[in-house]
Write a protein that holds these residues in place. Structure first.
Motif, PDB file in Angstrom:
ATOM      1  N   ALA A   1       0.922  -1.215   0.084  1.00  0.00           N
ATOM      2  CA  ALA A   1       0.208  -0.072   0.065  1.00  0.00           C
ATOM      3  C   ALA A   1       0.861   1.269   0.031  1.00  0.00           C
ATOM      4  O   ALA A   1       2.200   1.079   0.480  1.00  0.00           O
ATOM      5  N   ILE A   2       0.341   2.357  -0.555  1.00  0.00           N
ATOM      6  CA  ILE A   2       1.463   3.449  -0.433  1.00  0.00           C
ATOM      7  C   ILE A   2       0.912   4.329   1.074  1.00  0.00           C
ATOM      8  O   ILE A   2      -0.317   4.351   1.289  1.00  0.00           O
ATOM      9  N   LYS A   3       1.580   4.583   1.583  1.00  0.00           N
ATOM     10  CA  LYS A   3       1.579   5.111   3.077  1.00  0.00           C
ATOM     11  C   LYS A   3       0.925   6.350   2.839  1.00  0.00           C
ATOM     12  O   LYS A   3       1.311   7.156   1.931  1.00  0.00           O
ATOM     13  N   ARG A   4      -0.311   6.646   3.744  1.00  0.00           N
ATOM     14  CA  ARG A   4      -0.901   7.977   3.570  1.00  0.00           C
ATOM     15  C   ARG A   4       0.179   9.083   3.977  1.00  0.00           C
ATOM     16  O   ARG A   4       0.785   8.843   5.186  1.00  0.00           O
ATOM     17  N   GLY A   5      -0.119  10.140   3.153  1.00  0.00           N
ATOM     18  CA  GLY A   5       0.545  11.333   3.606  1.00  0.00           C
ATOM     19  C   GLY A   5       2.117  11.493   2.924  1.00  0.00           C
ATOM     20  O   GLY A   5       2.728  12.516   3.326  1.00  0.00           O
ATOM     21  N   THR A   6       2.439  10.496   2.146  1.00  0.00           N
ATOM     22  CA  THR A   6       3.744  10.535   1.602  1.00  0.00           C
ATOM     23  C   THR A   6       3.851  10.449   0.308  1.00  0.00           C
ATOM     24  O   THR A   6       4.957  10.986  -0.187  1.00  0.00           O
ATOM     25  N   TRP A   7       2.780  10.546  -0.629  1.00  0.00           N
ATOM     26  CA  TRP A   7       2.724  10.772  -2.042  1.00  0.00           C
ATOM     27  C   TRP A   7       2.913  12.380  -2.398  1.00  0.00           C
ATOM     28  O   TRP A   7       2.373  13.081  -2.066  1.00  0.00           O
ATOM     29  N   ARG A   8       4.194  12.678  -3.276  1.00  0.00           N
ATOM     30  CA  ARG A   8       4.427  13.920  -3.602  1.00  0.00           C
ATOM     31  C   ARG A   8       4.685  13.750  -5.287  1.00  0.00           C
ATOM     32  O   ARG A   8       5.243  12.847  -5.569  1.00  0.00           O
ATOM     33  N   LYS A   9       4.442  15.007  -5.671  1.00  0.00           N
ATOM     34  CA  LYS A   9       4.781  15.109  -7.121  1.00  0.00           C
ATOM     35  C   LYS A   9       5.605  16.671  -7.036  1.00  0.00           C
ATOM     36  O   LYS A   9       4.901  17.833  -6.677  1.00  0.00           O
ATOM     37  N   LYS A  10       6.692  16.558  -7.535  1.00  0.00           N
ATOM     38  CA  LYS A  10       7.410  18.074  -7.744  1.00  0.00           C
ATOM     39  C   LYS A  10       8.458  17.896  -8.773  1.00  0.00           C
ATOM     40  O   LYS A  10       9.238  16.945  -8.979  1.00  0.00           O
ATOM     41  N   ASN A  11       8.503  19.053  -9.669  1.00  0.00           N
ATOM     42  CA  ASN A  11       9.310  19.207 -10.841  1.00  0.00           C
ATOM     43  C   ASN A  11       9.587  17.818 -11.745  1.00  0.00           C
ATOM     44  O   ASN A  11      10.425  17.421 -11.852  1.00  0.00           O
ATOM     45  N   GLY A  12       8.384  17.381 -11.841  1.00  0.00           N
ATOM     46  CA  GLY A  12       8.148  16.333 -12.804  1.00  0.00           C
ATOM     47  C   GLY A  12       8.602  14.953 -12.076  1.00  0.00           C
ATOM     48  O   GLY A  12       8.563  13.743 -13.104  1.00  0.00           O
ATOM     49  N   LYS A  13       8.802  14.931 -10.698  1.00  0.00           N
ATOM     50  CA  LYS A  13       9.156  13.610 -10.222  1.00  0.00           C
ATOM     51  C   LYS A  13       8.001  13.262  -9.160  1.00  0.00           C
ATOM     52  O   LYS A  13       7.301  14.076  -8.516  1.00  0.00           O
ATOM     53  N   TYR A  14       7.950  12.090  -8.944  1.00  0.00           N
ATOM     54  CA  TYR A  14       7.029  11.312  -7.919  1.00  0.00           C
ATOM     55  C   TYR A  14       7.831  10.695  -6.744  1.00  0.00           C
ATOM     56  O   TYR A  14       8.767   9.882  -7.055  1.00  0.00           O
ATOM     57  N   SER A  15       7.511  10.813  -5.653  1.00  0.00           N
ATOM     58  CA  SER A  15       7.918  10.236  -4.279  1.00  0.00           C
ATOM     59  C   SER A  15       6.928   9.535  -3.510  1.00  0.00           C
ATOM     60  O   SER A  15       5.782  10.187  -3.586  1.00  0.00           O
ATOM     61  N   GLY A  16       7.377   9.093  -2.526  1.00  0.00           N
ATOM     62  CA  GLY A  16       6.278   8.223  -1.627  1.00  0.00           C
ATOM     63  C   GLY A  16       6.917   7.196  -0.912  1.00  0.00           C
ATOM     64  O   GLY A  16       8.290   6.946  -0.888  1.00  0.00           O
ATOM     65  N   THR A  17       6.202   6.656  -0.139  1.00  0.00           N
ATOM     66  CA  THR A  17       6.681   5.313   0.677  1.00  0.00           C
ATOM     67  C   THR A  17       5.678   4.114   0.635  1.00  0.00           C
ATOM     68  O   THR A  17       4.362   4.535   0.427  1.00  0.00           O
ATOM     69  N   LEU A  18       6.319   2.907   0.070  1.00  0.00           N
ATOM     70  CA  LEU A  18       5.209   1.644   0.083  1.00  0.00           C
ATOM     71  C   LEU A  18       5.235   1.131   1.467  1.00  0.00           C
ATOM     72  O   LEU A  18       6.363   0.799   1.889  1.00  0.00           O
ATOM     73  N   VAL A  19       4.280   0.759   1.713  1.00  0.00           N
ATOM     74  CA  VAL A  19       4.167  -0.101   3.177  1.00  0.00           C
ATOM     75  C   VAL A  19       3.939  -1.647   2.412  1.00  0.00           C
ATOM     76  O   VAL A  19       3.103  -1.882   1.532  1.00  0.00           O
TER      77      VAL A  19
END
Length: 487
Positions: A74-92
């Motif tokens: 699952a993608i951890k709540r509060g971690t998904w980000r999009k910035k300057n054409g890139k995506y980041s987050g945390t997988l549980v």
């Protein structure tokens, strides 16, 4: 009460990892999309846009080999980000029951968090296997006993039903984790094959609540006694190793959905040729102080092979009201029975016109929904459609992957078992979402460590990840964002 189990539940280890996980995002104009229509809505598979892996010999904080990650993500709540054409987050991520090639082991269930950054790839050339990994960077035992139900378990929300344990002499809860849902309050629902049950845990691993399914699902032997073992199939109830593989949630309505991997024994589950008709359950979990209430139950017809054998379902994911993704597959590929996989797909199904059988005679094992694989004529099943093909050779070649010979590290893994959605955030395509999916490598490594003891499984199978880009018009605008804590 349920909290009494805190000291003995094996679900207590949390660890943040820094593996080498890689994937790519992007889309080529010369790769055709696939469109299907369900309930009057067109859904589009724009193709494979990402690939990544964690090496088979990677070890986590306890020193054990990190494996089995594809069982639940699952993608951890509060971690998904999009910035300057890139995506980041945390997988549980949850592994399953540990390295079990030579039988089940006393593997303590654990939860991992994997940080990632996705760097979009929009080039026209095929990437080689190594290059494809450069664009996403990232920082047990078989149950032989039954614990008796606690007083008031049918009504009191935190009182436990009968539960699978190691043995009469060892009353620790036994889990084979196959699904995970991250709640807004930081707790997690997980689904299990042994029960088949659904459990709710706090973020630090304390058991809060247990959902026991209707009697038709419970594994009972010829004497009518509960027997949770996965070694031998029961007389009625979920088949051995075919429990609650699929778990997902409609967060807006607070409805939890869970599905068996294939049919119960009485519904034809004892044979692959008759196990097509599985069951989907829905529970209202809006009030954590109230016992989860069964509010729906439907029959889902799984896809069949050329020999009319069932393609069992390893995961489901809620899309919109009545619409779900289903990950059905064979067992072939890297680490599987054969190099050449014929079916690994994230398909679509709808229950909008299906018969709701909850609270009917079919919740008793004495009244099967399908005898020898033939569905009862009074039941209308879900509509099931082919959608996202994992083994498309053109798509795989874009990322240096293949299906079939040779059996090397670029061969697609055999056991894909998890799904997660995240928004693309493209104003030109507001209905586009990324579908993350991960494979369970069964801890296969020639340099493995299990419970501190080195092992050689005879083959290296990396933990592989794929990312697809899908157009899902029926998704309620903003619902995926709310689920992930994006406002």
């Amino acid at each position: 009460m349920g909290s009494r189990l805190i000291a003995i539940t094996p679900f207590v280890l949390l660890a943040r990892l820094t593996p080498v996980l890689a994937a790519v995002l992007g889309q080529r104009d010369d790769v055709p999309s696939v469109s299907v229509s369900l309930d009057g809505v067109a859904y589009v598979n724009k193709g494979l846009v990402g690939f990544g892996l964690i090496p088979s010999n990677f070890t986590e904080s306890t020193g054990d080999t990190l494996g089995g990650l594809g069982s639940a993500i699952a993608i951890k709540r509060g971690t998904w980000r999009k910035k300057n054409g890139k995506y980041s987050g945390t997988l549980v991520a949850h592994p399953d029951r540990g390295f079990n090639i030579d039988g089940t082991v006393n593997y303590q269930s654990r939860q991992f968090e994997i940080d990632f950054v996705l760097n979009p790839y929009d080039g026209s050339a095929n990437l080689d296997f190594v290059s494809a990994q450069q664009t996403l960077e990232t920082s047990g035992l078989d149950p032989t006993g039954v614990r008796p139900a606690q007083l008031g378990s049918q009504l009191i929300p935190f009182s436990d039903p009968e539960m699978p344990i190691v043995s009469k002499a060892d009353n620790r809860l036994v889990l084979d984790v196959e699904g995970v849902v991250a709640n807004h309050d930081g707790t997690y629902w997980i689904s299990d094959e042994y029960g088949a049950y659904v459990y709710r845990f706090t973020a630090d691993g304390n058991l809060i609540q247990t959902i026991q399914p209707p009697p038709a699902f419970l594994p009972r032997d010829a004497n009518g006694d509960l027997n949770f073992t996965s070694v031998n199939p029961p007389t009625t109830g979920r088949n051995a190793n075919q429990g609650f593989e699929g778990l997902t949630m409609d967060h807006d309505r607070q409805v939890l959905y869970v599905m068996l991997q294939s049919a119960t024994i009485q519904d034809g589950g004892s044979s692959k040729s008759t196990s097509r008709f599985t069951r989907l359950l829905a529970y209202n979990v809006a009030n954590p102080a109230v016992k989860p209430r069964l509010v729906g139950e439907w029959v889902v017809p799984l896809p069949l092979s050329d020999k009319n054998n069932t393609r069992a379902c390893s995961e489901i994911h809620f899309v919109s009201k009545n619409i779900f993704l289903a990950l059905s597959r064979d067992g072939d590929g890297r680490g599987g029975d054969d190099n050449n996989s014929k079916y690994k797909q994230a398909d679509l199904f709808s229950i909008s016109k299906a018969t709701d059988i909850h609270g009917t005679k079919f919740d008793s094992p004495a009244n099967p929904i399908a005898v020898n694989g033939v569905l009862d004529s009074t039941i209308t099943p879900a509509q099931y459609l082919s959608f996202v093909n994992y083994v498309d050779p053109v798509q795989l070649a874009r990322f240096g992957l293949h299906n079939g010979k040779p059996n090397d590290l670029t061969l697609l893994d055999a056991k894909w078992e998890s799904l997660a959605l995240a928004p693309v955030g493209d104003p030109a395509f507001p209905n586009d979402y990324f579908l993350f999916t991960a494979a369970d490598n069964d801890f296969l490594s020639t340099q493995g460590v299990s419970l501190g003891v080195p092992f050689n499984a005879g083959l290296d199978v990396d933990n592989q990840f794929l990312v697809f880009r899908l157009t899902l018009p029926s998704v309620v605008r903003g619902s995926v964002e709310r689920e992930l804590g994006i406002f």
